[in-house]
Scaffold this motif. Structure first.
Motif, PDB file in Angstrom:
ATOM      1  N   ASP A 128       6.418   9.342  -2.148  1.00 32.47           N
ATOM      2  CA  ASP A 128       6.260   9.036  -0.730  1.00 32.47           C
ATOM      3  C   ASP A 128       6.945   7.697  -0.467  1.00 32.47           C
ATOM      4  O   ASP A 128       6.478   6.653  -0.918  1.00 32.47           O
ATOM      5  N   CYS A 169       0.854  -1.183   0.000  1.00 32.40           N
ATOM      6  CA  CYS A 169       0.000   0.000   0.000  1.00 32.40           C
ATOM      7  C   CYS A 169       0.887   1.229   0.000  1.00 32.40           C
ATOM      8  O   CYS A 169       1.750   1.385   0.869  1.00 32.40           O
ATOM      9  N   CYS A 170       0.670   2.091  -0.989  1.00 39.62           N
ATOM     10  CA  CYS A 170       1.454   3.310  -1.118  1.00 39.62           C
ATOM     11  C   CYS A 170       0.535   4.422  -1.615  1.00 39.62           C
ATOM     12  O   CYS A 170      -0.101   4.280  -2.668  1.00 39.62           O
ATOM     13  N   ASN A 171       0.454   5.511  -0.852  1.00 39.01           N
ATOM     14  CA  ASN A 171      -0.407   6.641  -1.222  1.00 39.01           C
ATOM     15  C   ASN A 171      -1.873   6.209  -1.410  1.00 39.01           C
ATOM     16  O   ASN A 171      -2.563   6.696  -2.307  1.00 39.01           O
ATOM     17  N   GLY A 172      -2.324   5.250  -0.604  1.00 44.41           N
ATOM     18  CA  GLY A 172      -3.705   4.813  -0.674  1.00 44.41           C
ATOM     19  C   GLY A 172      -3.999   3.819  -1.781  1.00 44.41           C
ATOM     20  O   GLY A 172      -5.138   3.351  -1.906  1.00 44.41           O
ATOM     21  N   ARG A 173      -3.031   3.470  -2.609  1.00 45.10           N
ATOM     22  CA  ARG A 173      -3.239   2.503  -3.684  1.00 45.10           C
ATOM     23  C   ARG A 173      -2.581   1.190  -3.309  1.00 45.10           C
ATOM     24  O   ARG A 173      -1.504   1.157  -2.715  1.00 45.10           O
ATOM     25  N   LYS A 174      -3.211   0.078  -3.669  1.00 49.98           N
ATOM     26  CA  LYS A 174      -2.719  -1.245  -3.322  1.00 49.98           C
ATOM     27  C   LYS A 174      -2.228  -1.962  -4.570  1.00 49.98           C
ATOM     28  O   LYS A 174      -2.873  -1.937  -5.613  1.00 49.98           O
ATOM     29  N   ASP A 180     -10.083  -5.204  -5.416  1.00 52.80           N
ATOM     30  CA  ASP A 180      -9.657  -4.133  -4.505  1.00 52.80           C
ATOM     31  C   ASP A 180      -8.158  -3.862  -4.571  1.00 52.80           C
ATOM     32  O   ASP A 180      -7.661  -2.926  -3.963  1.00 52.80           O
ATOM     33  N   ASN A 236       4.218   5.277  -6.857  1.00 57.31           N
ATOM     34  CA  ASN A 236       3.677   6.591  -6.551  1.00 57.31           C
ATOM     35  C   ASN A 236       3.000   7.266  -7.737  1.00 57.31           C
ATOM     36  O   ASN A 236       2.159   8.137  -7.565  1.00 57.31           O
TER      37      ASN A 236
END
Length: 752
Positions: A95, A50-55, A188, A83
């Motif tokens: 991030d 999970c990075c910046n809300g994305r999986k 998801d 990112n």
């Protein structure tokens, strides 16, 4: 979880140490270091990142390393892909914080049926055959990628033929335009596909433009282990340039975060600095660290005898960089566009260039940096369009020390006494320091390489301080004038006999200023008869204090052209300020600063030179580390304005030697490298002097004549005996010194 981004090359060498090398890919795999017993024994597996809300699904490999506890090691390309957003026209914020979870979740990756790949445009026009070869070799191994991912292909590993091409490329970047394959039930998490030439049809689509992964590492060492990884992380920006880099990034940040269509300003900036200060290196590093393409053009090659051809060349460059956006265009020697071949102002070319800059339009930002080593030659019409001017000054001691450390680490070299080397390289620029290290390595090779094969196999070479000293001497001898390097003279207290009181007075002026009261002494005037050691004393002071030494003869600053003499004076003080701590020694000051008004007016050349000298000496009080020493044998001829407090604060008389102790000390200093016979007694020799008052120059003549008499006697004896002169040395006896005393002819005129 913290991350440690590394280059693709280092990452490849890391994964080679693991058992599951075939499943690891430098553009999608992550190495996780942990002290958790369960994770250390677990095999490589798929995990959700999970990075910046994305999986994302990523392939995770575990390594045993307490040095990188709880650290994820991933390439810059991988970090960028985690990112980046496919529709972003501004640079994606990187991030580095990753969340690793769901390690036990079952995931079965699938192969893509077809993949559309786009070349990210570069300044080099790569042929389609070379592109096909890169992709074919790269995708011979299965690569797990997502749509919009960036691929960084190392030329040396996958297409070594291009290393010898005219493009001089190290990496080629591609972007996954789209992927088609079997659907996934898990919605998801962003799922990617394996791409392999055996199962996937590759389609090369039109070249595209986008930001490229930040290059944080520039290391070519192919023998990297986890224990030495931290020592191999070299930033592409040299140490010592951090402040300049931060200033440039503050200038370009608005153009990174805001779409070009919303800004009404043309992002064009000017870098000014001497040749070799690292302007190109600085701009190139900023471009790499911010994901820009770097385009470099020399304006001297754009200027043509025909204005129309010059305008066409400028138009071609601006059109090219527009298609390469996001891009940083570096125009070197921008002053060349301001003048034609006849030296006249080229207003037509400048007007065309200004209109071309203002009309630049592209999807991504195009930032223009112009650089010059002579800002005064840039026309006013061109200066008005620069949003900001950055002036690169000379390197101070701390910056030189940092750069030397960086260059040595970059070259796998070591040296223990870098502090003394940094002090000895005042006024050296970045290019000179690189040249210095290269020359020192060559000197070390000449002295140490008894066996060339063993020398070449050494991983790290330990250079000695003497290697750098010899390299500095070579550089000063070859092009000291071009680098303007002041010297630290090789004159010590042992070379100066007597003058004890003068030594203490000068040292107290240098090291015990009245700084607590806001006052300090700026200069001293040494006056006395010729040959008393004024110049020698000034050099010894500079050597013992580790100050740089600028020796200026009065007549050499004078020039027949109007204004050139004053310019020479300004340049002397400018070099002194850049080389601080520095002693400026004016010899024969009476020839440079005579009393004004002697020619009947105040507009003569010498009057203007004196006025310029006074103005510069007043400016010295605002500078730290610059001290003025002057010498003359006619202080009555010097303009009185120079002798007031705040300029040359005090006059010190350097006279002839009258006491026997001073005479003996001078003789010992002059003969300290001689081989003296046992019968030599300086006390008796001084008593036999024909003169009561003598100068150091008189003693120098005595000692040199004595050595010559001894050498002639040795030659005569060897010619008669037939013994080789190589087996004998010149020995100076008391008789030789007495003979030299008799040769000393000093009448009343020479004494006075």
């Amino acid at each position: 979880m913290d991350t440690l981004p590394v280059s693709e090359l280092i990452f490849v060498n890391i994964v080679r140490n693991f058992k599951y090398v075939s499943l690891s890919d430098e553009n999608s795999s992550i190495i996780v270091s942990s002290t958790d017993d369960e994770s250390l024994t677990s095999e490589p597996a798929w995990a959700v990142i999970c990075c910046n809300g994305r999986k994302f699904y990523r392939f995770v490999t575990y390594t045993v390393s307490s040095h990188y506890e709880n650290t994820a090691i991933l390439t810059n390309t991988n970090l960028y892909n985690l990112n980046a957003c496919s529709l972003a026209l501004s640079k994606p914020p990187l991030d580095p914080k990753l969340i690793l979870y769901d390690r036990t979740r079952q995931f079965s990756p699938k192969y893509a049926h077809s993949a559309k790949v786009a070349l990210i445009q570069s300044y080099a026009d790569i042929e389609n055959s070379a592109i096909d070869l890169c992709l074919k070799n790269y995708f011979n191994t299965s690569r797990y990628l997502h749509t919009s991912d960036i691929i960084c292909i190392d030329i040396s590993s996958y297409c070594p033929e291009l290393l010898y091409s005219k493009w001089n490329l190290s990496y080629v970047y591609f972007k996954i335009d789209s992927l088609e394959g079997p659907p996934f039930e898990d919605t998801d998490v962003t799922c990617g596909y394996f791409i392999n030439t055996e199962y996937t049809t590759l389609h090369l689509v039109s070249p595209t433009s986008c930001f490229i992964p930040t290059v944080l590492v520039d290391c070519t060492n192919t023998d990297i282990s986890l224990d030495t990884l931290s020592e191999s992380l070299f930033n592409v920006l040299p140490d010592g340039f951090d402040e300049l880099k931060n200033e440039i990034e503050r200038m370009i940040t608005p153009f990174l975060l805001i779409e070009p269509s919303r800004l009404k300003l043309s992002p064009i900036f000017l870098l000014s600095g001497k040749s070799g200060t690292g302007k190109s290196t600085l701009i190139s590093a900023v471009a790499k660290q911010n994901g820009f393409r770097y385009c470099n053009e020399n304006c001297m090659l754009l200027q043509n005898s025909q204005p129309a051809q010059t305008e066409s060349a400028v138009t071609n460059v601006l059109t090219k960089v527009t298609s390469l956006s996001p891009c940083i265009l570096h125009l070197r020697n921008i002053e060349a566009l301001c003048e034609d071949e006849s030296g006249n102002n080229d207003d037509r070319t400048i007007d065309h260039f200004v209109r071309g800059i203002k009309s630049l339009q592209s999807e991504y930002p195009v930032i223009v940096f112009c650089s010059t080593s002579n800002e005064t030659k840039i026309s006013s019409a061109l200066q008005r369009i620069f949003l900001q001017v950055v002036r690169i000054s000379s390197l101070n001691y701390e910056s030189r020390l940092s750069l030397l450390n960086w260059i040595l680490r970059k070259s796998c070299l070591r040296c223990d006494n870098l502090q003394e080397i940094a002090r000895s390289t005042a006024n050296f620029v970045f290019a000179d320091l690189i040249q210095l290290v290269s020359r020192a390595f060559i000197v070390h090779f000449r002295k140490s390489a008894t066996d060339a094969e063993i020398f070449i196999r050494d991983a790290v070479y330990h250079l000695k301080f003497k290697d750098f000293v010899d390299a500095i001497d070579e550089m000063n001898a070859s092009y000291a004038d071009s680098i303007g390097a002041p010297e630290i003279p090789n004159v010590t207290w042992d070379d100066v006999g007597g003058l004890t009181d003068l030594k203490e007075e000068i040292l107290s002026s240098l090291f015990t200023p009245l700084s607590s009261q806001g006052l300090s002494r700026s200069g001293l005037l040494l006056h006395g008869p010729p040959g008393t050691g004024k110049t020698l004393l000034a050099k010894a002071i500079a050597t013992e204090c580790k100050y740089n030494f600028l020796s200026v003869k009065g007549p050499e600053l004078l020039n027949m052209y109007v204004g050139q003499s004053e310019k020479n004076v300004r340049e002397v003080f400018a070099r002194a300020r850049e080389s601080a701590p520095c002693i400026v020694f004016f010899d024969e000051l009476d020839s440079l600063a005579p009393k004004r008004g002697q020619s009947g007016g105040s507009g003569s050349v010498m009057d203007r030179v004196v006025s310029q000298l006074l103005a510069e000496m007043d400016g010295i009080q605002k500078s730290t580390g610059v001290f003025i020493l002057a010498a003359t044998n006619r202080p009555d001829l010097i303009d009185s304005a120079l002798l007031r407090p705040g300029r040359l604060d005090k006059m010190l008389f350097v006279g002839r030697c009258d006491d026997n102790e001073s005479k003996i000390n001078i003789l010992k200093a002059l003969t300290r490298k001689f081989k003296l016979a046992a019968d030599v007694d300086f006390g008796k020799l001084v008593e036999q002097l024909p003169l009561r008052s003598v100068t150091g120059a008189d003693f120098y003549g005595v000692c040199s004549n004595a050595w010559l008499n001894a050498a002639r006697q040795l030659i005569k004896s060897t010619d008669s005996d037939g013994v080789s002169q190589e087996d004998q040395s010149v020995i100076v006896t008391m008789e030789h010194l007495r003979m030299a005393m008799k040769q000393l002819q000093a009448d009343d005129s020479s004494v006075n």
